[in-house]
Scaffold this motif. Sequence first.
Motif, PDB file in Angstrom:
ATOM      1  N   ARG A 343       0.901  -1.469   0.010  1.00  0.00           N
ATOM      2  CA  ARG A 343      -0.005   0.007   0.054  1.00  0.00           C
ATOM      3  C   ARG A 343       0.756   1.356   0.166  1.00  0.00           C
ATOM      4  NH1 ARG A 343      -3.231  -2.913   3.669  1.00  0.00           N
ATOM      5  NH2 ARG A 343      -2.278  -1.764   5.650  1.00  0.00           N
ATOM      6  N   ALA A 344       1.912   1.319   0.792  1.00  0.00           N
ATOM      7  CA  ALA A 344       2.987   2.416   0.951  1.00  0.00           C
ATOM      8  C   ALA A 344       3.808   2.502  -0.297  1.00  0.00           C
ATOM      9  CB  ALA A 344       3.638   2.333   1.917  1.00  0.00           C
ATOM     10  N   ASN A 345       3.883   1.286  -1.059  1.00  0.00           N
ATOM     11  CA  ASN A 345       4.855   1.391  -2.313  1.00  0.00           C
ATOM     12  C   ASN A 345       6.356   1.238  -1.818  1.00  0.00           C
ATOM     13  OD1 ASN A 345       5.647   1.478  -4.912  1.00  0.00           O
ATOM     14  ND2 ASN A 345       5.672   3.559  -5.378  1.00  0.00           N
ATOM     15  N   ILE A 346       6.376   0.372  -0.619  1.00  0.00           N
ATOM     16  CA  ILE A 346       7.733   0.165  -0.007  1.00  0.00           C
ATOM     17  C   ILE A 346       8.204  -1.100  -0.444  1.00  0.00           C
ATOM     18  CG2 ILE A 346       8.763  -0.049   2.256  1.00  0.00           C
ATOM     19  CD1 ILE A 346       7.122   2.056   3.367  1.00  0.00           C
ATOM     20  N   ALA A 347       9.512  -1.125  -0.861  1.00  0.00           N
ATOM     21  CA  ALA A 347       9.853  -2.543  -1.195  1.00  0.00           C
ATOM     22  C   ALA A 347      10.964  -2.871  -0.271  1.00  0.00           C
ATOM     23  CB  ALA A 347      10.821  -2.359  -2.707  1.00  0.00           C
TER      24      ALA A 347
END
Length: 456
Positions: A343-347
Amino acid sequence: TVAIEFVGYSRDIRNSHFGALKVKDAIVDQFRKACGLRPSIDLERPDLRVHTRLDRDRVQLSLDLAGQSLHRRGYRSGTGPAPLKENLAAAILLRAGWPSVATMGGTLMDPMCGTGTLPIEAAWIAGDCAPGLLRDYFGFSGWQGHVPKLWGRLREEALARREEGIAKLPEIIGCDMNPRAVQQAKAHAERAGLHQVVRFEQRAISKTPKLPNPAGLVVVNPPYGQRLGEITELGGLYAELGQVLKRNFQGWKAAVFTGNPQLGHALGLRALLDNKLYNGPIECRLLRFEVEEGYFTPDRIKPPSIENATSEAKVADSDSSGTEMLANRLRKNRRILGRWARRANIACYRLYDADLPEYALAVDLYQGEQLWVHVQEYQAPRSIDQDKARHRREEALVTIADVLEIPPEQVFLKVRHRQKGHSQYEKIEQGGAFCEVREGPCRLLVNFANYLDTGL
């Protein structure tokens, strides 16, 4: 419900999560335009899973037939420190000639069975059991062309064949010195419907009994230095295995699966056949023997004494507990934190931080074109036995790689200990390669080897 898997990149799409979102939007918008409804997203068990592979300006779309990896039969809930995938175990047995041995009524013995994968797969092969029979979900279940009644008839036929085949099984035995592994093996056999026909016993390899005729197959997957121990420490174990084969199993066939063929020389037997197989990225050999006196070779390594084997077994038994709890915690954290990260576009994020006191580790995930794992162990206090700490660390590393389904070379280990001044920022290794990871729209180069911290 739908789910999108995305790999690859192009000049305009550098982030796999962004690419998956674009594909998802294109698909659900078409559904909404055609029928006025927008499908929901289900990442675990969707009606339709779409795999997208992007290579520069070419995109390949595929529908997922299986739903999840087909090697997962459905009977394993926990694994030992060096698990063998079910499909690889089946391949080993087929190459070793188990179907013909079973047809002749021969026994199967695995004297180092771990959590029982080889004996259970042997029973399913000899018992005509469909390997996916325990699965209740396949990717094709939501396809328009799927006919549930036809599928139901096929399952009923498979169940009938399994019942008939299990009634005719030859004797299948698995032994291991680790009581926890034996308990897991028994639980796996029960889930597989084999608890009354496959026998598991706790015993050291030196205590392996001589079995009555008819002769059968001894199959074994001993440690081979890539994960659980160094090659120099394993020669005695292989020598002891060879002594057991020559003492108790003359006239039998034997198959030894190893990632270090040179260890096979310690068996004191000349291999008739040698098959190349891969255990993940590790090139392994299946050494196949006829246990006959004419194939015996001089002993090169003296096997360890029974007293030493017993003491080593006690250490291994006491240190092996907790891997199932660690695996469950990693899966739970990945499921919960993975939703937040997407959801937070964190990889890149921390998956585990000493959640269990037995495993004082920090586990960080770094997603790029592939998944890397950076593991930092908090140094054990001096009051902790160092051999036990090392064994537990090795267990944890194998469990982490197995849960995340990545090869060991994508796992980097560091040990954190109290340091002074700027010493924590000094290089600990030279020449480490840089790996590209992604955070939102940014591409970052990270070195996992040279420093204690990655800087991200």
